[in-house]
Scaffold this motif. Structure first.
Motif, PDB file in Angstrom:
ATOM      1  N   THR A   1       0.436  -1.454   0.049  1.00 32.96           N
ATOM      2  CA  THR A   1       0.141   0.111   0.179  1.00 32.96           C
ATOM      3  C   THR A   1       0.736   1.022  -0.030  1.00 32.96           C
ATOM      4  O   THR A   1       0.567   1.934  -1.108  1.00 32.96           O
ATOM      5  CB  THR A   1      -0.896  -0.322   0.970  1.00 32.96           C
ATOM      6  OG1 THR A   1      -1.845  -1.045   1.371  1.00 32.96           O
ATOM      7  CG2 THR A   1      -1.743   1.011   0.925  1.00 32.96           C
ATOM      8  N   VAL A   2       1.936   0.492   1.289  1.00 26.16           N
ATOM      9  CA  VAL A   2       2.454   1.980   0.261  1.00 26.16           C
ATOM     10  C   VAL A   2       3.031   2.908  -0.375  1.00 26.16           C
ATOM     11  O   VAL A   2       3.531   3.761  -1.107  1.00 26.16           O
ATOM     12  CB  VAL A   2       3.781   1.960   2.472  1.00 26.16           C
ATOM     13  CG1 VAL A   2       5.170   3.149   1.815  1.00 26.16           C
ATOM     14  CG2 VAL A   2       3.492   2.269   3.363  1.00 26.16           C
ATOM     15  N   CYS A   3       4.320   1.436  -0.807  1.00 28.74           N
ATOM     16  CA  CYS A   3       4.874   1.725  -2.438  1.00 28.74           C
ATOM     17  C   CYS A   3       3.318   2.029  -3.373  1.00 28.74           C
ATOM     18  O   CYS A   3       4.009   2.973  -4.272  1.00 28.74           O
ATOM     19  CB  CYS A   3       5.328   0.188  -2.839  1.00 28.74           C
ATOM     20  SG  CYS A   3       6.021  -0.441  -2.178  1.00 28.74           S
TER      21      CYS A   3
ATOM     22  N   LEU B   1      11.296   2.484  -4.121  1.00 24.44           N
ATOM     23  CA  LEU B   1      10.071   2.053  -3.223  1.00 24.44           C
ATOM     24  C   LEU B   1      11.195   0.774  -2.365  1.00 24.44           C
ATOM     25  O   LEU B   1      10.605   1.191  -0.950  1.00 24.44           O
ATOM     26  CB  LEU B   1       9.912   1.100  -4.296  1.00 24.44           C
ATOM     27  CG  LEU B   1       8.952   1.620  -5.058  1.00 24.44           C
ATOM     28  CD1 LEU B   1       8.163   0.048  -5.959  1.00 24.44           C
ATOM     29  CD2 LEU B   1       7.957   2.423  -4.786  1.00 24.44           C
ATOM     30  N   LYS B   2      12.420   0.567  -2.200  1.00 21.97           N
ATOM     31  CA  LYS B   2      12.982  -0.350  -1.002  1.00 21.97           C
ATOM     32  C   LYS B   2      13.362   1.368   0.023  1.00 21.97           C
ATOM     33  O   LYS B   2      13.450   1.268   0.881  1.00 21.97           O
ATOM     34  CB  LYS B   2      14.267  -1.065  -1.443  1.00 21.97           C
ATOM     35  CG  LYS B   2      13.765  -2.043  -2.459  1.00 21.97           C
ATOM     36  CD  LYS B   2      14.845  -3.498  -3.042  1.00 21.97           C
ATOM     37  CE  LYS B   2      14.690  -4.048  -2.648  1.00 21.97           C
ATOM     38  NZ  LYS B   2      16.166  -4.617  -3.550  1.00 21.97           N
TER      39      LYS B   2
ATOM     40  N   ILE C   1      11.612   4.031  -0.126  1.00 26.69           N
ATOM     41  CA  ILE C   1      11.059   4.663   0.782  1.00 26.69           C
ATOM     42  C   ILE C   1      10.115   3.847   1.675  1.00 26.69           C
ATOM     43  O   ILE C   1      10.223   4.191   2.786  1.00 26.69           O
ATOM     44  CB  ILE C   1       9.918   4.869  -0.757  1.00 26.69           C
ATOM     45  CG1 ILE C   1      10.359   6.210  -1.704  1.00 26.69           C
ATOM     46  CG2 ILE C   1       8.527   4.962   0.161  1.00 26.69           C
ATOM     47  CD1 ILE C   1       8.635   5.887  -2.816  1.00 26.69           C
ATOM     48  N   LEU C   2      10.102   2.194   1.667  1.00 24.64           N
ATOM     49  CA  LEU C   2       9.618   1.562   2.706  1.00 24.64           C
ATOM     50  C   LEU C   2      10.878   1.463   4.202  1.00 24.64           C
ATOM     51  O   LEU C   2      10.271   1.529   5.369  1.00 24.64           O
ATOM     52  CB  LEU C   2       9.546   0.235   1.983  1.00 24.64           C
ATOM     53  CG  LEU C   2       8.833  -0.025   1.098  1.00 24.64           C
ATOM     54  CD1 LEU C   2       8.609  -1.987   0.629  1.00 24.64           C
ATOM     55  CD2 LEU C   2       7.303  -0.092   2.264  1.00 24.64           C
ATOM     56  N   ALA C   3      12.050   1.699   3.257  1.00 23.00           N
ATOM     57  CA  ALA C   3      13.078   1.485   4.839  1.00 23.00           C
ATOM     58  C   ALA C   3      12.871   2.910   5.417  1.00 23.00           C
ATOM     59  O   ALA C   3      12.719   2.890   7.269  1.00 23.00           O
ATOM     60  CB  ALA C   3      14.014   1.882   4.791  1.00 23.00           C
ATOM     61  N   ASP C   4      12.207   4.672   5.183  1.00 27.33           N
ATOM     62  CA  ASP C   4      12.091   5.075   5.625  1.00 27.33           C
ATOM     63  C   ASP C   4      10.527   5.661   5.671  1.00 27.33           C
ATOM     64  O   ASP C   4      10.446   5.315   8.009  1.00 27.33           O
ATOM     65  CB  ASP C   4      11.977   6.640   4.782  1.00 27.33           C
ATOM     66  CG  ASP C   4      11.593   7.915   5.385  1.00 27.33           C
ATOM     67  OD1 ASP C   4      12.225   8.688   5.831  1.00 27.33           O
ATOM     68  OD2 ASP C   4      10.406   8.572   4.772  1.00 27.33           O
ATOM     69  N   TRP C   5       9.391   4.563   5.797  1.00 25.63           N
ATOM     70  CA  TRP C   5       8.149   4.450   6.065  1.00 25.63           C
ATOM     71  C   TRP C   5       8.829   3.268   7.861  1.00 25.63           C
ATOM     72  O   TRP C   5       7.528   3.805   8.350  1.00 25.63           O
ATOM     73  CB  TRP C   5       7.234   3.456   5.134  1.00 25.63           C
ATOM     74  CG  TRP C   5       6.176   3.877   5.777  1.00 25.63           C
ATOM     75  CD1 TRP C   5       5.611   2.722   5.999  1.00 25.63           C
ATOM     76  CD2 TRP C   5       4.870   4.311   6.022  1.00 25.63           C
ATOM     77  NE1 TRP C   5       4.420   3.180   6.277  1.00 25.63           N
ATOM     78  CE2 TRP C   5       3.641   4.033   5.780  1.00 25.63           C
ATOM     79  CE3 TRP C   5       5.174   6.431   5.633  1.00 25.63           C
ATOM     80  CZ2 TRP C   5       2.529   5.245   6.108  1.00 25.63           C
ATOM     81  CZ3 TRP C   5       3.854   6.656   5.406  1.00 25.63           C
ATOM     82  CH2 TRP C   5       2.559   6.171   5.612  1.00 25.63           C
ATOM     83  N   LYS C   6       9.720   2.958   7.754  1.00 28.81           N
ATOM     84  CA  LYS C   6       9.597   1.663   8.678  1.00 28.81           C
ATOM     85  C   LYS C   6      10.328   2.322   9.618  1.00 28.81           C
ATOM     86  O   LYS C   6      10.907   1.702  11.283  1.00 28.81           O
ATOM     87  CB  LYS C   6      10.075   0.304   8.648  1.00 28.81           C
ATOM     88  CG  LYS C   6       9.204  -0.285   7.237  1.00 28.81           C
ATOM     89  CD  LYS C   6       9.707  -1.402   6.824  1.00 28.81           C
ATOM     90  CE  LYS C   6       8.303  -2.793   6.075  1.00 28.81           C
ATOM     91  NZ  LYS C   6       9.310  -3.803   5.986  1.00 28.81           N
ATOM     92  N   GLY C   7      10.642   3.742   9.471  1.00 27.49           N
ATOM     93  CA  GLY C   7      11.707   4.366  10.139  1.00 27.49           C
ATOM     94  C   GLY C   7      13.476   3.989  10.415  1.00 27.49           C
ATOM     95  O   GLY C   7      13.829   3.644  11.154  1.00 27.49           O
TER      96      GLY C   7
ATOM     97  N   LEU D   1       4.824  11.536   1.521  1.00 31.45           N
ATOM     98  CA  LEU D   1       3.474  10.485   2.065  1.00 31.45           C
ATOM     99  C   LEU D   1       3.427  10.858   3.716  1.00 31.45           C
ATOM    100  O   LEU D   1       2.496   9.848   4.216  1.00 31.45           O
ATOM    101  CB  LEU D   1       4.532   8.985   1.947  1.00 31.45           C
ATOM    102  CG  LEU D   1       4.582   8.759   0.502  1.00 31.45           C
ATOM    103  CD1 LEU D   1       5.811   6.865   0.558  1.00 31.45           C
ATOM    104  CD2 LEU D   1       2.992   7.865   0.885  1.00 31.45           C
ATOM    105  N   ASP D   2       4.834  11.535   3.984  1.00 24.65           N
ATOM    106  CA  ASP D   2       4.727  11.520   5.420  1.00 24.65           C
ATOM    107  C   ASP D   2       2.907  12.797   6.516  1.00 24.65           C
ATOM    108  O   ASP D   2       2.781  13.661   5.285  1.00 24.65           O
ATOM    109  CB  ASP D   2       5.744  13.017   6.436  1.00 24.65           C
ATOM    110  CG  ASP D   2       7.324  11.995   6.327  1.00 24.65           C
ATOM    111  OD1 ASP D   2       6.843  11.306   6.440  1.00 24.65           O
ATOM    112  OD2 ASP D   2       8.685  13.202   5.998  1.00 24.65           O
ATOM    113  N   ASP D   3       2.879  12.453   7.371  1.00 25.44           N
ATOM    114  CA  ASP D   3       2.125  12.824   8.286  1.00 25.44           C
ATOM    115  C   ASP D   3       2.115  14.401   8.138  1.00 25.44           C
ATOM    116  O   ASP D   3       2.627  14.490   9.006  1.00 25.44           O
ATOM    117  CB  ASP D   3       1.265  12.205   9.201  1.00 25.44           C
ATOM    118  CG  ASP D   3       0.340  13.024   9.981  1.00 25.44           C
ATOM    119  OD1 ASP D   3      -0.282  13.907   9.467  1.00 25.44           O
ATOM    120  OD2 ASP D   3      -0.848  11.866  10.660  1.00 25.44           O
TER     121      ASP D   3
END
Length: 111
Positions: free
Chosen positions: A23-25, A47-48, A50-56, A79-81
């Motif tokens: 979903t994030v991707c 995308l890898k 982006i996912l790393a960032d999304w997961k902190g 993508l950030d809130d």
């Protein structure tokens, strides 16, 4: 805005992800597609990151000029809130890029 053609997405990579990661991707891909005027979608490497960032997690990408290292930074910010009041810091070692040759193979590090 037109729909993203499926053949433009890294479908094998996306198929191997969990539903939340996929979903994030997809969100990142839709943002990229929209702001680029229906011309660009992120590649698997992007995308890898982006996912790393999304997961902190931290991500280090060492790759040649024009390889697309900046796009994940921009997409992560989009993508950030906004209510989370997050801060993005980008370190770009330009001197290193002038000395080191990345023509061989990009280097990726995810913690």
């Amino acid at each position: 805005m037109t729909a993203i053609p499926w053949d433009r997405l890294p479908s094998q990579f996306l198929a191997g992800l969990s539903e939340p990661d996929r979903t994030v991707c997809y969100r990142a891909s839709m943002i990229c597609w929209s702001v680029s005027g229906s011309k660009m979608v992120p590649r698997e490497m992007q995308l890898k990151v982006i996912l790393a960032d999304w997961k902190g997690r931290d991500a280090l990408v060492a790759a040649g000029t024009g390889s697309g290292k900046t796009l994940p930074i921009a997409l992560c910010i989009l993508l950030d809130d906004p209510s989370a009041n997050l801060l993005t810091i980008t370190i770009s070692p330009l001197k290193c890029l002038q000395v080191r040759d990345f023509a061989e193979r990009p280097f990726f590090f995810f913690s």
